[in-house]
Design a protein around this motif. Structure first.
Motif, short mmCIF file in Angstrom:
data_model
loop_
_atom_site.label_atom_id
_atom_site.label_comp_id
_atom_site.label_asym_id
_atom_site.label_seq_id
_atom_site.Cartn_x
_atom_site.Cartn_y
_atom_site.Cartn_z
N ARG A 36 -48.24 -0.27 -12.13
CA ARG A 36 -47.98 0.42 -14.07
C ARG A 36 -49.10 0.90 -14.20
NH1 ARG A 36 -45.12 -1.68 -19.23
NH2 ARG A 36 -46.13 0.03 -20.82
N GLU A 37 -50.47 0.72 -13.88
CA GLU A 37 -52.11 1.03 -14.56
C GLU A 37 -51.50 2.56 -13.89
OE1 GLU A 37 -54.60 -1.53 -14.09
OE2 GLU A 37 -53.82 -2.87 -15.94
N ASN B 8 -44.25 14.78 -23.32
CA ASN B 8 -45.08 14.56 -24.38
C ASN B 8 -45.14 15.97 -25.02
OD1 ASN B 8 -47.84 14.93 -25.67
ND2 ASN B 8 -49.30 14.03 -24.60
N GLU C 37 -49.09 4.99 -15.18
CA GLU C 37 -49.58 5.17 -16.32
C GLU C 37 -50.71 6.38 -16.34
OE1 GLU C 37 -51.02 2.06 -19.10
OE2 GLU C 37 -49.03 1.50 -19.61
N ARG C 38 -51.27 6.08 -15.06
CA ARG C 38 -52.94 7.19 -14.84
C ARG C 38 -51.60 8.91 -14.59
NH1 ARG C 38 -55.58 2.70 -12.94
NH2 ARG C 38 -55.68 3.48 -10.92
N TYR D 297 -39.59 5.95 -19.60
CA TYR D 297 -40.72 7.27 -19.01
C TYR D 297 -40.02 8.29 -20.80
CZ TYR D 297 -38.59 10.79 -17.34
OH TYR D 297 -37.16 11.40 -16.92
N ILE E 105 -45.68 10.21 -19.95
CA ILE E 105 -45.83 8.96 -21.22
C ILE E 105 -44.46 7.48 -20.77
CG2 ILE E 105 -46.18 7.66 -23.19
CD1 ILE E 105 -46.43 9.91 -24.33
N VAL E 106 -45.15 6.69 -20.18
CA VAL E 106 -45.19 5.91 -19.76
C VAL E 106 -44.74 4.51 -20.83
CG1 VAL E 106 -44.49 3.58 -17.90
CG2 VAL E 106 -45.19 5.71 -17.64
N GLU E 107 -43.10 4.01 -20.68
CA GLU E 107 -42.90 3.31 -22.41
C GLU E 107 -43.14 1.76 -21.32
OE1 GLU E 107 -43.65 3.74 -25.16
OE2 GLU E 107 -43.41 5.83 -25.39
N GLY F 57 -49.11 10.22 -17.05
CA GLY F 57 -49.72 10.95 -18.07
C GLY F 57 -50.83 12.03 -17.52
#
Length: 304
Positions: free
Chosen positions: A183-184, A128, A187-188, A125, A196-198, A191
């Motif tokens: 993962r989804e 940001n 990310e929410r 990650y 930010i998840v890479e 984020g």
């Protein structure tokens, strides 16, 4: 007495001259020491009042204490490069904005049917930069501390909620879908906090009983495939032998038919005249010495 007085005066003059020279050198040294001291003081103050922020990081300049309600968290703003600040009332905090990678120790979660799975997650990650001030105000900690605190909690919570939607069999059959759902969710949640998840990967280890059942099932499938392959191999070999036997039988039949045909043709062509001609060609002209029978032996040639 005069000699002694003269010697004493000379010694006194020498001492006075040496003292004078020492004072002159001392004054020169003091004059040199003063600028050096000033330079050292400036360097010391500069080291306490200045810092550098790497180009791959973002700096947060803030007040250590502030009564201004508009400056929430005492933040003055972001900064990079050479940064000057008042070390008494201000400070600078640095966050790296390049990708961070963290592998967590294994932990357990329950599936829908209460079976226990072990997860070994690895996350890549980055922070940001646009939300770096919000992260500092909320956590006021380094990324390493946030990794072992908030981010770990988010990962565990994502696994726990997603695992509760699968039975043990469906989870093992849909690992890709399960990891995508985790993962989804990450990310929410991350984020929204400024991360930010890479990349995100994990190793899913089922309970021992399920692993043994899966291994037994796989072994049974492998054995069935081996047996099926052996049957197919035997059938293929049998077909080869049948084809070989049929070929040999057809060859013998063709050969027999050819010989029969030849014999029929020869038999039809051998009439009485040809037989007599063949006998004459083979006869040496001598009659038999003895002839028996009622009428005696008669040569094959006719006598008229």
């Amino acid at each position: 007495m005069a000699v002694y007085s003269k010697s004493f005066n000379d010694t006194k003059n020498n001492i006075s001259s040496s003292a004078k020279n020492f004072m002159e050198k001392s004054n020169k040294f003091k004059k040199m020491l003063l600028p050096l001291g000033i330079i050292l003081v400036v360097i010391f103050i500069a080291s306490k009042c200045c810092t550098t922020i790497d180009s791959g990081s973002v700096g947060i300049k803030f007040y250590k204490w502030s009564s201004d309600s508009d400056k929430h968290g005492g933040v003055i703003g972001t900064c990079k490069g050479w940064v000057w600040y008042n070390p008494i009332t201000q400070n600078v905090f640095e966050y790296p904005t390049y990708v961070q990678r963290k592998t967590y120790a294994a932990f357990s979660v329950n599936a829908k049917d209460a079976s226990i799975f072990t997860m070994d997650p690895t996350i890549a990650y980055r922070l940001n930069p646009e939300k770096s001030i919000d992260v500092f105000i909320k956590y006021r900690k380094s990324l390493q501390d946030i990794e072992n605190g908030y981010i770990l909690t988010c990962i565990y919570e994502a696994y726990r909620i997603c695992a509760n939607q699968y039975t043990s069999d469906s989870l093992m059959a849909n690992r890709g879908g399960f990891e995508n759902a985790v993962r989804e969710r990450l990310e929410r949640s991350l984020g929204a906090e400024g991360f930010i998840v890479e990349e995100f990967t994990s190793q899913i280890t089922p309970p021992n009983t399920l692993a043994e059942a899966i291994n037994a099932k796989n072994e049974a499938v492998q054995n069935a495939l081996k047996a099926e392959n052996k049957v197919k191999e035997a059938e293929a070999n049998a077909k080869i032998e049948i084809a070989k036997a049929q070929g040999e039988a057809n060859a013998l039949k063709i050969k027999g038919d050819g010989e029969a045909y030849y014999n029929r043709v020869v038999a039809l062509s051998l009439n009485d005249l040809l037989v007599r001609q063949y006998a004459i060609e083979k006869w040496d002209g001598k009659l038999p010495t003895y002839m028996t029978g009622d009428k005696g032996a008669t040569p094959i040639i006719g006598i008229k």
